[in-house]
Motif scaffolding. Structure first.
Motif, short mmCIF file in Angstrom:
data_model
loop_
_atom_site.label_atom_id
_atom_site.label_comp_id
_atom_site.label_asym_id
_atom_site.label_seq_id
_atom_site.Cartn_x
_atom_site.Cartn_y
_atom_site.Cartn_z
N PHE A 5 0.83 -1.20 0.00
CA PHE A 5 0.00 0.00 0.00
C PHE A 5 0.86 1.25 0.00
O PHE A 5 0.62 2.19 -0.77
N ALA A 6 1.89 1.29 0.86
CA ALA A 6 2.76 2.46 0.95
C ALA A 6 3.45 2.72 -0.39
O ALA A 6 3.55 3.87 -0.85
N GLU A 7 3.94 1.65 -1.03
CA GLU A 7 4.61 1.81 -2.32
C GLU A 7 3.63 2.29 -3.39
O GLU A 7 3.98 3.11 -4.24
N SER A 8 2.40 1.76 -3.36
CA SER A 8 1.40 2.17 -4.34
C SER A 8 1.08 3.66 -4.21
O SER A 8 0.97 4.36 -5.21
N VAL A 9 0.94 4.13 -2.97
CA VAL A 9 0.70 5.55 -2.74
C VAL A 9 1.90 6.36 -3.20
O VAL A 9 1.75 7.42 -3.82
N GLY A 10 3.11 5.87 -2.92
CA GLY A 10 4.32 6.57 -3.34
C GLY A 10 4.40 6.73 -4.85
O GLY A 10 4.73 7.81 -5.35
N VAL A 11 4.07 5.66 -5.56
CA VAL A 11 4.09 5.73 -7.03
C VAL A 11 3.05 6.72 -7.53
O VAL A 11 3.30 7.52 -8.44
N ALA A 12 1.85 6.68 -6.92
CA ALA A 12 0.79 7.62 -7.34
C ALA A 12 1.19 9.06 -7.08
O ALA A 12 0.93 9.95 -7.90
N LEU A 13 1.86 9.32 -5.95
CA LEU A 13 2.34 10.66 -5.66
C LEU A 13 3.42 11.09 -6.65
O LEU A 13 3.43 12.23 -7.11
N ALA A 14 4.31 10.16 -6.98
CA ALA A 14 5.37 10.48 -7.93
C ALA A 14 4.78 10.84 -9.29
O ALA A 14 5.20 11.81 -9.93
N VAL A 15 3.78 10.06 -9.72
CA VAL A 15 3.13 10.34 -11.01
C VAL A 15 2.48 11.71 -10.99
O VAL A 15 2.58 12.50 -11.93
N ARG A 16 1.83 12.03 -9.87
CA ARG A 16 1.16 13.33 -9.76
C ARG A 16 2.17 14.46 -9.78
O ARG A 16 1.98 15.47 -10.47
N LEU A 17 3.24 14.31 -9.03
CA LEU A 17 4.25 15.36 -8.97
C LEU A 17 4.93 15.56 -10.32
O LEU A 17 5.32 16.67 -10.68
#
Length: 209
Positions: free
Chosen positions: A75-87
């Motif tokens: 879950f933490a990695e999935s959120v991290g990837v989503a944040l990276a894509v957004r940024l």
């Protein structure tokens, strides 16, 4: 704020902060998977930026941590990837609808999840199994199944736990261990959320109980 840079501002009223750090390696990985070299992009410190998607992702991460991180590394990695894509500003790009997980790729991921429910599952590992980038796997998996990868794993763990409780004499802590939950309270929390029952109430429905 980009790594290595300083930033700050003076607030006129008190406020709470939430700090999330993404590793440069994650940003570089997401950028290279989607749009070449991250060095082609310039990052500037920005203050008072409001973004509903980023706020939603940070709240989801905070909720998971307050609950004892039942979602785990995946879950933490999935959120991290989503944040990276957004940024990186990449989730404004339309996904190519002709690209998706093949039936063989999806089957490999589903089979691997079922065979390793007792183990920590990471987006990195599942991406290698699917032979797809982590960002693409997240998008394509949801398109193929109608649910997120993290939610799917949780549901399969709850389903496996339900079967073990009904069909074996294992203790609740043993069932939690065999289905990848940190401990029995996490198992009870997610069983109640997914199927409306706890291990204790489920045991009472067994024949002869």
């Amino acid at each position: 704020m980009p790594a290595g840079q300083e930033g700050g501002f003076e607030a006129e009223t008190s406020f709470d902060t939430k700090e999330v750090r993404l590793s440069p390696a994650m940003l570089e990985g997401v950028a290279s998977e989607i749009e070449g070299d991250i060095r082609a992009r310039r990052f500037d410190t920005r203050h008072l930026l409001r973004d509903e998607r980023i706020e939603y992702l940070v709240r989801a991460l905070e909720t998971d941590q307050k609950a004892g991180s039942p979602g785990g590394t995946l879950f933490a990695e999935s959120v991290g990837v989503a944040l990276a894509v957004r940024l990186l500003g990449l989730d404004d790009l339309e996904t190519d609808r002709t690209v998706r997980l093949s039936d063989a790729q999806l089957k490999r991921v589903l089979d691997y999840v079922d065979a390793h429910l007792s183990e920590p599952l990471t987006i990195d590992t599942l991406s290698r199994i699917a032979n797809a980038s982590s960002s693409h796997l997240r998008t394509w998996f949801k398109a193929a199944t109608g649910t997120t990868l993290h939610r799917y794993v949780l549901r399969r763990r709850v389903e496996r736990a339900r079967s073990l409780i009904l069909e074996s004499d294992l203790s609740t802590s043993e069932v939690a261990y065999l289905t990848g939950f940190a401990h029995q309270s996490h198992l009870a929390h997610w069983m109640r959320r997914e199927i409306g029952q706890t291990p204790r109430s489920l045991r009472r429905t067994r024949p002869g109980k």
